[in-house]
Design a protein around this motif. Structure first.
Motif, short mmCIF file in Angstrom:
data_model
loop_
_atom_site.label_atom_id
_atom_site.label_comp_id
_atom_site.label_asym_id
_atom_site.label_seq_id
_atom_site.Cartn_x
_atom_site.Cartn_y
_atom_site.Cartn_z
N UNK A 149 -55.11 43.61 34.53
CA UNK A 149 -54.33 42.79 33.43
C UNK A 149 -54.00 43.62 32.20
N UNK A 150 -55.02 44.41 31.62
CA UNK A 150 -54.57 45.23 30.53
C UNK A 150 -53.31 46.21 30.82
N UNK A 151 -53.52 46.73 31.84
CA UNK A 151 -52.54 47.65 32.33
C UNK A 151 -51.08 46.89 32.49
N UNK A 152 -51.03 45.49 32.95
CA UNK A 152 -49.91 44.86 33.18
C UNK A 152 -49.30 44.47 31.58
N UNK A 153 -50.18 44.15 30.94
CA UNK A 153 -49.79 43.75 29.77
C UNK A 153 -49.13 44.82 28.82
N UNK A 154 -49.63 46.10 28.91
CA UNK A 154 -49.31 47.27 28.48
C UNK A 154 -47.77 47.47 29.06
N UNK A 155 -47.82 47.41 30.29
CA UNK A 155 -46.45 47.57 31.08
C UNK A 155 -45.45 46.58 30.50
N UNK A 156 -45.67 45.24 30.25
CA UNK A 156 -44.63 44.16 30.19
C UNK A 156 -44.35 44.62 28.61
N UNK A 157 -45.21 45.22 27.49
CA UNK A 157 -45.11 45.20 26.34
C UNK A 157 -44.13 46.54 26.11
N UNK A 158 -44.41 47.62 26.86
CA UNK A 158 -43.73 48.89 26.98
C UNK A 158 -44.05 49.37 25.43
N UNK A 159 -42.91 49.68 24.80
CA UNK A 159 -42.69 50.42 23.58
C UNK A 159 -43.11 49.62 22.40
N UNK A 160 -43.22 48.29 22.75
CA UNK A 160 -43.58 47.33 21.72
C UNK A 160 -45.18 47.21 21.53
N UNK A 161 -46.02 47.61 22.35
CA UNK A 161 -47.34 47.78 22.19
C UNK A 161 -47.69 48.72 21.22
N UNK A 162 -46.96 49.70 20.90
CA UNK A 162 -47.34 50.47 19.93
C UNK A 162 -46.87 49.79 18.33
N UNK A 163 -45.98 48.97 18.40
CA UNK A 163 -45.55 48.60 17.32
C UNK A 163 -46.66 47.48 16.95
N UNK A 164 -47.30 46.99 17.70
CA UNK A 164 -48.46 45.68 17.50
C UNK A 164 -49.41 46.30 16.80
N UNK A 165 -49.71 47.47 17.15
CA UNK A 165 -51.13 48.04 16.56
C UNK A 165 -50.93 48.56 15.36
#
Length: 166
Positions: A149-165
């Motif tokens: 699930x976390x892999x899917x979430x990271x995949x959906x977020x893409x580059x935005x995952x880095x911006x969220x942190x």
């Protein structure tokens, strides 16, 4: 006796309905559907109220009904993609509400079973064992569903995952 049982159920619903509604919203991302999911789960609980009153963990049973109702609903309905001729520009994440909206939208893209596990583990802050009990699956399944699930979430977020942190 019947009036006493109905009063106990009414008190139970009043005490927990808002929390169940928020959890249902996290699962489906739609307030109207969340209300339907909560109502359906509580209706199932009401039908078995005499039996489940003897269980020690009524809350776990209610959450299990909520998550199973959610997963069953999405098994029957297929989400359709909306195709677009042009890819829209992606706006930067600036405020906490933007982060929340981004995460909710990404969570909506995760498969229902994985989403249920992620909501229980990270929103409800439940242990692996509690999550397994709520969903009626093994501890190992919870761990693998969390990972995938976390892999899917990271995949959906893409580059935005880095911006969220940041």
């Amino acid at each position: 006796m019947r009036e006493e049982r109905e009063r106990e159920f009414d008190e139970f619903v009043l005490a927990r309905q808002q929390r169940l509604l928020r959890t249902a919203y996290l699962l489906c991302g739609d307030w109207h559907l969340a209300e339907d999911l909560t109502q359906n789960a509580l209706a199932k609980v009401y039908l078995g109220w005499n039996r489940i009153q003897r269980l020690e963990q009524i809350d776990a049973y209610v959450h299990r009904m909520l998550f199973r109702t959610f997963v069953d609903t999405y098994r029957r309905r297929r989400r359709r993609e909306i195709l677009s001729a042009a890819v829209p520009d992606v706006a930067g994440i600036g405020t906490a509400s933007d982060v929340r909206l981004t995460l909710l939208a990404a969570l909506a893209e995760v498969t229902p079973r994985y989403r249920a596990v992620l909501v229980l583990r990270f929103w409800e802050d439940r242990s692996v064992a509690e999550t397994a009990a709520a969903l009626g699956i093994s501890d190992g399944s919870v761990k693998s569903h969390t990972h995938r699930g976390l892999q899917q979430l990271r995949s959906v977020l893409g580059d935005q995952a880095l911006d969220l942190t940041s």
